[in-house]
Design a protein around this motif. Structure first.
Motif, PDB file in Angstrom:
ATOM      1  N   ALA A 200       0.720  -1.156  -0.075  1.00 39.65           N
ATOM      2  CA  ALA A 200       0.058  -0.054   0.434  1.00 39.65           C
ATOM      3  C   ALA A 200       0.964   1.203   0.034  1.00 39.65           C
ATOM      4  O   ALA A 200       0.444   2.255  -0.909  1.00 39.65           O
ATOM      5  CB  ALA A 200      -0.855   0.487   1.297  1.00 39.65           C
ATOM      6  N   GLY A 201       1.948   0.952   0.802  1.00 39.79           N
ATOM      7  CA  GLY A 201       2.836   2.513   1.627  1.00 39.79           C
ATOM      8  C   GLY A 201       3.303   2.859  -0.648  1.00 39.79           C
ATOM      9  O   GLY A 201       3.499   3.887  -0.610  1.00 39.79           O
ATOM     10  N   VAL A 202       4.494   1.505  -0.923  1.00 39.38           N
ATOM     11  CA  VAL A 202       4.920   1.787  -2.070  1.00 39.38           C
ATOM     12  C   VAL A 202       3.658   2.227  -3.262  1.00 39.38           C
ATOM     13  O   VAL A 202       4.127   2.816  -4.234  1.00 39.38           O
ATOM     14  CB  VAL A 202       6.028   0.830  -2.378  1.00 39.38           C
ATOM     15  N   GLY A 203       2.818   1.664  -3.328  1.00 39.56           N
ATOM     16  CA  GLY A 203       1.548   2.203  -4.296  1.00 39.56           C
ATOM     17  C   GLY A 203       1.641   3.122  -4.239  1.00 39.56           C
ATOM     18  O   GLY A 203       1.352   4.090  -5.238  1.00 39.56           O
ATOM     19  N   VAL A 218      -3.559   6.902 -15.445  1.00 33.49           N
ATOM     20  CA  VAL A 218      -2.296   5.844 -15.714  1.00 33.49           C
ATOM     21  C   VAL A 218      -2.010   6.037 -14.609  1.00 33.49           C
ATOM     22  O   VAL A 218      -0.927   4.669 -14.080  1.00 33.49           O
ATOM     23  CB  VAL A 218      -1.389   6.329 -16.622  1.00 33.49           C
ATOM     24  N   PRO A 219      -1.472   6.652 -13.307  1.00 31.02           N
ATOM     25  CA  PRO A 219      -0.988   6.331 -12.293  1.00 31.02           C
ATOM     26  C   PRO A 219      -1.205   4.985 -11.304  1.00 31.02           C
ATOM     27  O   PRO A 219      -0.658   4.305 -10.680  1.00 31.02           O
ATOM     28  CB  PRO A 219      -1.081   7.695 -11.629  1.00 31.02           C
ATOM     29  N   LEU A 224       0.462  -0.346  -9.378  1.00 29.23           N
ATOM     30  CA  LEU A 224       0.097  -1.846  -9.950  1.00 29.23           C
ATOM     31  C   LEU A 224       1.999  -2.412  -9.126  1.00 29.23           C
ATOM     32  O   LEU A 224       1.714  -3.588  -8.705  1.00 29.23           O
ATOM     33  CB  LEU A 224      -0.315  -2.670 -11.049  1.00 29.23           C
ATOM     34  N   ALA A 225       2.720  -1.486  -9.456  1.00 26.94           N
ATOM     35  CA  ALA A 225       4.111  -2.096  -9.836  1.00 26.94           C
ATOM     36  C   ALA A 225       4.486  -2.319  -8.504  1.00 26.94           C
ATOM     37  O   ALA A 225       6.133  -2.930  -7.992  1.00 26.94           O
ATOM     38  CB  ALA A 225       5.495  -1.127 -11.038  1.00 26.94           C
ATOM     39  N   PRO A 228       4.973  -6.618  -7.813  1.00 27.78           N
ATOM     40  CA  PRO A 228       6.183  -7.099  -7.574  1.00 27.78           C
ATOM     41  C   PRO A 228       7.348  -6.656  -7.287  1.00 27.78           C
ATOM     42  O   PRO A 228       8.165  -7.461  -6.919  1.00 27.78           O
ATOM     43  CB  PRO A 228       6.566  -6.994  -9.456  1.00 27.78           C
ATOM     44  N   LEU A 229       7.414  -5.763  -6.804  1.00 26.41           N
ATOM     45  CA  LEU A 229       8.523  -4.651  -6.187  1.00 26.41           C
ATOM     46  C   LEU A 229       8.984  -5.153  -4.749  1.00 26.41           C
ATOM     47  O   LEU A 229       9.773  -5.532  -4.312  1.00 26.41           O
ATOM     48  CB  LEU A 229       8.504  -3.215  -6.186  1.00 26.41           C
ATOM     49  N   VAL A 230       7.275  -5.197  -4.332  1.00 27.09           N
ATOM     50  CA  VAL A 230       8.133  -5.678  -2.432  1.00 27.09           C
ATOM     51  C   VAL A 230       7.772  -7.023  -2.985  1.00 27.09           C
ATOM     52  O   VAL A 230       8.403  -7.605  -1.505  1.00 27.09           O
ATOM     53  CB  VAL A 230       6.323  -5.209  -2.538  1.00 27.09           C
TER      54      VAL A 230
END
Length: 246
Positions: A200-203, A218-219, A224-225, A228-230
């Motif tokens: 949630a934080g990274v999103g 688009v944001p 949604l990235a 996979p990043l987390v």
């Protein structure tokens, strides 16, 4: 003897009925509490210039709050319809994973599975998966789903009609209802621990950064990235921890 044995039998019946009654009570509580928030969606849809029938069709056919708010929020911000729909679809993918988990727990007949699939959302999955056995799982899922579906659609209609009666929603600030409620739905994830809070934080960070360089709508796709990043970071930390342990 009958006077002695009847009370235990009555107590046993009461004990047997209590779990079902408790499940129904909890399911009704969730269904009512969340169902009436469809009013906010109706208002937000009116702010995005959707018609009454378009708004009601979304609640009837889509029936997943986060995706609906993401769609009307993106449209209200001026996003292209394709980008708005794509973001809503990506958010709705999680319901497929709920369905995989619920299929074994519910074990419903094939004839009713298509109807049950329409009710697979965050709230029904949460209530159903919290139950200890199949019978209570079915009760929790069914009561929550039907209650929420009925109230969500009725309150959606009330919200869009009420907003329409006021005139231009933007004049009252009602056009901000969609983004505001969507953020409110995200807020509880920030209080959770582990991967949920991290995603949630990274999103949020990715979405905010993307608003300065990409078109409206688009944001939410960029956010949604975060998944996979987390996942990569957690996997790296797990491997690193395993190496240190050795």
């Amino acid at each position: 003897m009958s006077a002695v044995t009847e009370p235990p039998a009555m107590d046993a019946l009461a004990e047997a009925a209590r779990p079902t009654a408790a499940v129904v009570r909890d399911a009704l509580g969730v269904g009512i509490a969340v169902g009436i928030s469809g009013t906010a969606f109706g208002v937000a849809a009116a702010g995005a210039q959707l018609t009454v029938w378009q708004t009601c069709a979304l609640s009837l056919l889509v029936f997943t709050g986060a995706s609906q708010f993401a769609l009307v929020g993106a449209l209200a911000a001026g996003a292209a319809p394709v980008a708005a729909v794509a973001g809503a679809l990506f958010l709705g993918v999680r319901n497929s994973f709920y369905g995989l988990r619920l299929s074994e727990r519910l074990a419903l007949p094939r004839a009713v599975r298509p109807l049950a699939a329409q009710l697979v959302i965050d709230e029904t999955a949460a209530v159903a998966l919290a139950q200890p056995d199949r019978r209570s799982t079915r009760w929790g899922f069914t009561v929550t789903g039907l209650t929420l579906f009925a109230l969500w659609n009725l309150s959606t209609l009330a919200g869009v009609l009420g907003a329409g009666a006021l005139g231009d929603p933007a004049a009252y600030g009602l056009d901000a209802a969609g983004p505001a409620v969507f953020l409110a739905l995200l807020a509880p994830r920030l209080r959770e621990g582990g991967a949920e809070r991290a995603v949630a934080g990274v999103g949020v960070a990715l979405a905010l950064a993307a608003t300065f360089v990409v078109p409206a709508g688009v944001p939410v796709l960029v956010a949604l990235a975060a998944v996979p990043l987390v996942a990569l970071v957690l996997r790296f930390r797990a491997r690193r921890g395993a190496g240190v342990a050795r």
